[in-house]
Design a protein around this motif. Structure first.
Motif, PDB file in Angstrom:
ATOM      1  N   ALA A   1       1.339  -1.261   0.363  1.00 38.90           N
ATOM      2  CA  ALA A   1      -0.151   0.327  -0.150  1.00 38.90           C
ATOM      3  C   ALA A   1       0.771   1.448  -0.169  1.00 38.90           C
ATOM      4  O   ALA A   1       1.838   1.658   0.887  1.00 38.90           O
ATOM      5  CB  ALA A   1      -0.665   0.028   0.855  1.00 38.90           C
ATOM      6  N   TYR A   2       1.164   1.882  -0.971  1.00 38.04           N
ATOM      7  CA  TYR A   2       1.294   3.468  -1.564  1.00 38.04           C
ATOM      8  C   TYR A   2       0.997   4.793  -0.535  1.00 38.04           C
ATOM      9  O   TYR A   2      -0.369   5.244  -1.406  1.00 38.04           O
ATOM     10  CB  TYR A   2       2.117   3.219  -2.599  1.00 38.04           C
ATOM     11  N   SER A   3       1.316   5.221   0.628  1.00 37.87           N
ATOM     12  CA  SER A   3       0.686   6.402   0.812  1.00 37.87           C
ATOM     13  C   SER A   3       1.876   7.711   1.541  1.00 37.87           C
ATOM     14  O   SER A   3       2.850   7.671   1.708  1.00 37.87           O
ATOM     15  CB  SER A   3      -0.071   6.301   2.158  1.00 37.87           C
ATOM     16  N   PRO A   4       2.622   7.841  -0.218  1.00 35.61           N
ATOM     17  CA  PRO A   4       3.428   9.259   0.324  1.00 35.61           C
ATOM     18  C   PRO A   4       3.679   9.831   1.834  1.00 35.61           C
ATOM     19  O   PRO A   4       4.992   9.993   2.003  1.00 35.61           O
ATOM     20  CB  PRO A   4       3.973   9.764  -0.609  1.00 35.61           C
ATOM     21  N   ASP A   5       2.362  10.367   2.025  1.00 32.73           N
ATOM     22  CA  ASP A   5       2.430  11.179   2.957  1.00 32.73           C
ATOM     23  C   ASP A   5       1.107  10.691   4.488  1.00 32.73           C
ATOM     24  O   ASP A   5       1.046  11.177   5.204  1.00 32.73           O
ATOM     25  CB  ASP A   5       2.124  12.572   2.299  1.00 32.73           C
ATOM     26  N   LEU A   6       1.265   9.452   4.281  1.00 31.42           N
ATOM     27  CA  LEU A   6       0.774   8.694   5.285  1.00 31.42           C
ATOM     28  C   LEU A   6      -1.159   9.358   4.762  1.00 31.42           C
ATOM     29  O   LEU A   6      -1.659   8.816   6.325  1.00 31.42           O
ATOM     30  CB  LEU A   6       0.975   8.963   6.492  1.00 31.42           C
ATOM     31  N   GLY A   7      -1.137  10.565   4.772  1.00 35.73           N
ATOM     32  CA  GLY A   7      -2.746  10.524   4.896  1.00 35.73           C
ATOM     33  C   GLY A   7      -2.656  12.331   5.533  1.00 35.73           C
ATOM     34  O   GLY A   7      -3.594  13.078   5.624  1.00 35.73           O
ATOM     35  N   VAL A   8      -1.533  12.450   6.138  1.00 36.66           N
ATOM     36  CA  VAL A   8      -1.923  13.446   6.750  1.00 36.66           C
ATOM     37  C   VAL A   8      -0.362  14.610   7.014  1.00 36.66           C
ATOM     38  O   VAL A   8      -0.490  15.599   7.072  1.00 36.66           O
ATOM     39  CB  VAL A   8      -1.853  13.135   8.656  1.00 36.66           C
ATOM     40  N   TYR A   9       0.936  14.142   6.514  1.00 37.30           N
ATOM     41  CA  TYR A   9       1.719  14.779   6.551  1.00 37.30           C
ATOM     42  C   TYR A   9       2.177  15.825   5.342  1.00 37.30           C
ATOM     43  O   TYR A   9       2.099  15.220   3.939  1.00 37.30           O
ATOM     44  CB  TYR A   9       2.728  14.286   6.452  1.00 37.30           C
ATOM     45  N   PRO A  10       2.298  16.818   5.449  1.00 41.00           N
ATOM     46  CA  PRO A  10       2.668  17.523   3.756  1.00 41.00           C
ATOM     47  C   PRO A  10       4.124  17.043   3.665  1.00 41.00           C
ATOM     48  O   PRO A  10       5.454  16.881   4.676  1.00 41.00           O
ATOM     49  CB  PRO A  10       2.462  18.995   4.317  1.00 41.00           C
ATOM     50  N   LEU A  11       4.559  16.888   1.920  1.00 40.49           N
ATOM     51  CA  LEU A  11       5.678  16.740   1.944  1.00 40.49           C
ATOM     52  C   LEU A  11       6.233  18.242   0.999  1.00 40.49           C
ATOM     53  O   LEU A  11       5.328  18.716  -0.347  1.00 40.49           O
ATOM     54  CB  LEU A  11       5.857  15.294   1.210  1.00 40.49           C
TER      55      LEU A  11
ATOM     56  N   SER B   1      -5.449   2.989  19.758  1.00 40.37           N
ATOM     57  CA  SER B   1      -5.684   2.124  19.687  1.00 40.37           C
ATOM     58  C   SER B   1      -6.369   2.766  18.139  1.00 40.37           C
ATOM     59  O   SER B   1      -6.901   1.777  17.142  1.00 40.37           O
ATOM     60  CB  SER B   1      -6.336   2.159  20.420  1.00 40.37           C
ATOM     61  N   ARG B   2      -6.552   3.636  17.842  1.00 39.16           N
ATOM     62  CA  ARG B   2      -7.090   4.073  16.385  1.00 39.16           C
ATOM     63  C   ARG B   2      -6.175   3.642  15.437  1.00 39.16           C
ATOM     64  O   ARG B   2      -6.272   3.671  14.238  1.00 39.16           O
ATOM     65  CB  ARG B   2      -7.737   5.249  16.813  1.00 39.16           C
ATOM     66  N   LEU B   3      -4.829   4.541  15.283  1.00 37.93           N
ATOM     67  CA  LEU B   3      -3.846   3.952  14.360  1.00 37.93           C
ATOM     68  C   LEU B   3      -3.317   2.886  14.508  1.00 37.93           C
ATOM     69  O   LEU B   3      -3.270   2.041  13.215  1.00 37.93           O
ATOM     70  CB  LEU B   3      -2.614   4.897  15.071  1.00 37.93           C
ATOM     71  N   PHE B   4      -3.761   1.869  15.258  1.00 31.79           N
ATOM     72  CA  PHE B   4      -3.534   0.640  15.657  1.00 31.79           C
ATOM     73  C   PHE B   4      -4.562  -0.087  14.469  1.00 31.79           C
ATOM     74  O   PHE B   4      -4.216  -1.304  14.041  1.00 31.79           O
ATOM     75  CB  PHE B   4      -3.015  -0.339  17.283  1.00 31.79           C
ATOM     76  N   ASP B   5      -5.648   0.066  15.240  1.00 28.64           N
ATOM     77  CA  ASP B   5      -6.638  -0.444  14.494  1.00 28.64           C
ATOM     78  C   ASP B   5      -6.917  -0.329  12.760  1.00 28.64           C
ATOM     79  O   ASP B   5      -6.535  -1.059  12.432  1.00 28.64           O
ATOM     80  CB  ASP B   5      -8.539  -0.352  14.926  1.00 28.64           C
ATOM     81  N   GLY B   6      -6.017   1.319  12.495  1.00 25.99           N
ATOM     82  CA  GLY B   6      -6.674   1.223  10.981  1.00 25.99           C
ATOM     83  C   GLY B   6      -5.484   1.069  10.671  1.00 25.99           C
ATOM     84  O   GLY B   6      -5.636  -0.119   9.096  1.00 25.99           O
ATOM     85  N   LEU B   7      -3.970   0.710  10.827  1.00 23.19           N
ATOM     86  CA  LEU B   7      -2.931  -0.350  10.217  1.00 23.19           C
ATOM     87  C   LEU B   7      -3.582  -1.379  10.231  1.00 23.19           C
ATOM     88  O   LEU B   7      -2.939  -2.343   9.196  1.00 23.19           O
ATOM     89  CB  LEU B   7      -1.828  -0.139  11.144  1.00 23.19           C
ATOM     90  N   GLN B   8      -3.791  -2.400  11.592  1.00 17.80           N
ATOM     91  CA  GLN B   8      -4.265  -3.186  11.202  1.00 17.80           C
ATOM     92  C   GLN B   8      -4.798  -4.354   9.928  1.00 17.80           C
ATOM     93  O   GLN B   8      -4.966  -4.777   9.499  1.00 17.80           O
ATOM     94  CB  GLN B   8      -4.877  -3.848  12.863  1.00 17.80           C
ATOM     95  N   ASP B   9      -5.838  -2.839   9.885  1.00 17.35           N
ATOM     96  CA  ASP B   9      -7.105  -3.067   8.832  1.00 17.35           C
ATOM     97  C   ASP B   9      -6.315  -3.171   7.550  1.00 17.35           C
ATOM     98  O   ASP B   9      -6.326  -4.520   6.493  1.00 17.35           O
ATOM     99  CB  ASP B   9      -7.864  -1.944   8.989  1.00 17.35           C
ATOM    100  N   ARG B  10      -5.738  -2.278   7.454  1.00 13.03           N
ATOM    101  CA  ARG B  10      -4.937  -2.261   6.290  1.00 13.03           C
ATOM    102  C   ARG B  10      -3.300  -3.251   5.989  1.00 13.03           C
ATOM    103  O   ARG B  10      -3.420  -4.228   4.692  1.00 13.03           O
ATOM    104  CB  ARG B  10      -3.892  -1.302   5.635  1.00 13.03           C
TER     105      ARG B  10
END
Length: 478
Positions: free
Chosen positions: A266-276, A373-382
């Motif tokens: 799964a490619y997310s260059p900015d992890l959906g939240v960070y500017p690059l 926990s939400r971060l963990f769950d989001g990653l586990q889903d991915r």
């Protein structure tokens, strides 16, 4: 390898030592000479342990002469971050308070590296007590990336990154609470792996349970992926004195040669939240294209953390502050007064970040755990759909000392940690590596590859595939 073993990988040194092509004494002498000649450039080493390193090299040579069994790192020089103990050598932790402290025992991973045959040649620079995303302290000053001596090597394992990139040693493990392996790996163009939490034991006392707040990891930093796998194999596994330690169940060296046709990324260059910075984005785009050409299936996705970067950073600081305040408590228990009389001996950045930090309330810590926990769950889903998540490691290239960015691509960011994309994986404990991806204006850029829990072998396999497609070992400064 020729006369100078400093141009060789750790695995290459170990092979040649075993084959009798090079003696451990000559290998150590080569590296000590290079440290003498070049350490002033980057300020990578705090302490050089010439006497004990030569003694260990002579002992390693005696073991060869007498036909004793040899470990996988026999004769390989290693540098240890100066917040970790090596018996008989100073551990300053980058602080004037401890500049004369000599350790009486090896920390757990150092003991394992020594048991595998590695020879400690010295200690690498770190910010005070390992707190910071750049490497600077009042003991020896800042550490530079060898690619531009006016620019930071990152932190907090900046000395390790600089030592590797300048070929002062082939192996220099780091520690990582919020990116401290991956940040300098990106800034110095080397490979850094933060393993699954607990895979490399951390024997913390007096608080054996401290390392979960946030997840504290120790892992290999090297110039090649093979070297990282070799070091991880020696460092990993359960330890009776670490309640968080877990078994090593994979063949990490075998993973290095594995094809990656079965890997889904799964490619997310900015992890959906960070500017690059756009040039960083372009560089990692090219690196991910190389992974696809190597056989992996790549799909651009959003991890869907459910929180923006400010909320993630706030949760990180809430938990990290607990760990940092415990450091002050331990100093006080040892007879120092960091909150009072000794305050003026501490680095300004440490005072601002730690001493003057407001300890979080129980309610704030509870909210941070919910974010975690939400971060963990989001990653586990991915990780149900994908084997790896690829992103930038840093939003920018190494910057001049003392000039951390306050904006990235027109977006305001915190100069302390707003330019790093590493904290989510410390909050969740997933393995993550920074892999050299290329350069922007001659400065290195890292690609962050993260895997499912205990997916360290997948991270290594993809990292090695990228290394084969885009080799970087000849791109270091001469």
């Amino acid at each position: 390898m020729g006369r100078d073993s400093t141009q060789c990988s750790a695995a290459g040194v170990a092979r040649r030592v075993r084959d009798g092509e090079r003696s451990p004494v000559d290998v150590v002498d080569d590296h000590l000479e290079r440290i003498r000649e070049r350490n002033e450039r980057t300020n990578a080493f705090v302490t050089v342990a010439e006497e004990s390193a030569r003694e260990a090299a002579r002992e390693a040579e005696r073991a060869i002469d007498e036909g004793e069994p040899l470990g996988p790192l026999h004769g390989v020089p290693v540098a240890v971050k100066d917040i970790d103990d090596v018996a008989g050598i100073e551990t300053t932790s980058g602080s004037l308070l401890l500049e004369d402290r000599v350790a009486d025992a090896d920390t757990a991973y150092v003991a394992r590296l020594k048991a595998a045959g590695a020879i400690v040649v010295g200690k690498t620079n770190a910010p005070e007590f390992g707190v910071g995303t750049t490497t600077d302290n009042r003991v020896v000053g800042p550490t530079s990336t060898p690619f531009d001596l006016e620019r930071t090597a990152g932190g907090s394992s900046g000395g390790a990154g600089a030592a590797l990139a300048d070929r002062l040693v082939p192996l220099a493990p780091g520690s990582d609470t919020g990116g401290s392996i991956r940040i300098p790996a990106s800034a110095c163009g080397v490979y850094g792996l933060k393993p699954t939490y607990g895979l490399v034991p951390n024997v913390d006392r007096p608080n054996a349970f401290a390392s979960h707040t946030p997840f504290y990891h120790v892992g290999p930093m090297t110039r090649t992926v093979e070297d990282a796998a070799l070091a991880l194999s020696a460092m990993a596994g359960t330890h009776r004195d670490d309640p968080h330690s877990v078994p090593a169940t994979d063949d990490y060296l075998a993973a290095v040669g594995r094809p990656i046709d079965d890997l889904r990324i799964a490619y997310s260059p900015d992890l959906g939240v960070y500017p690059l910075e756009p040039a960083v984005r372009e560089t990692i785009d090219d690196a991910v294209d190389s992974l696809e050409r190597a056989g992996a299936t790549v799909e651009e996705v959003d991890p869907e953390f459910g929180h923006d970067r400010e909320e993630i950073l706030e949760a990180f600081y809430a938990m990290a502050t607990v760990r940092w305040q415990a450091t002050l408590d331990e100093l006080e228990a040892a007879g120092y007064d960091p909150r009072g009389e000794d305050r003026d001996r501490l680095h300004d950045a440490f005072v601002e970040t730690v001493v003057d930090a407001t300890p979080p309330t129980v309610r704030k810590l509870t909210r941070a755990d919910v974010v975690r926990s939400r971060l963990f769950d989001g990653l586990q889903d991915r990780f149900e759909e994908f084997d790896l998540i690829a992103s930038a490691t840093l939003a920018t290239t190494p910057f001049p000392h003392g000039e951390a960015p306050t904006t990235i691509d027109g977006v305001d960011v915190s100069p302390r940690r707003g330019w790093v994309l590493t904290q989510p994986y410390n909050l969740t404990g997933h393995p993550a590596a920074s892999v050299p991806a290329g350069f922007v204006d001659g400065l290195p850029v890292g690609l962050q590859l993260a895997g499912a829990r205990f997916g360290d072998a997948d991270v290594l396999a993809a990292s090695a595939a990228l290394e084969r497609r885009r080799p970087w070992r000849d791109r270091y400064p001469a």
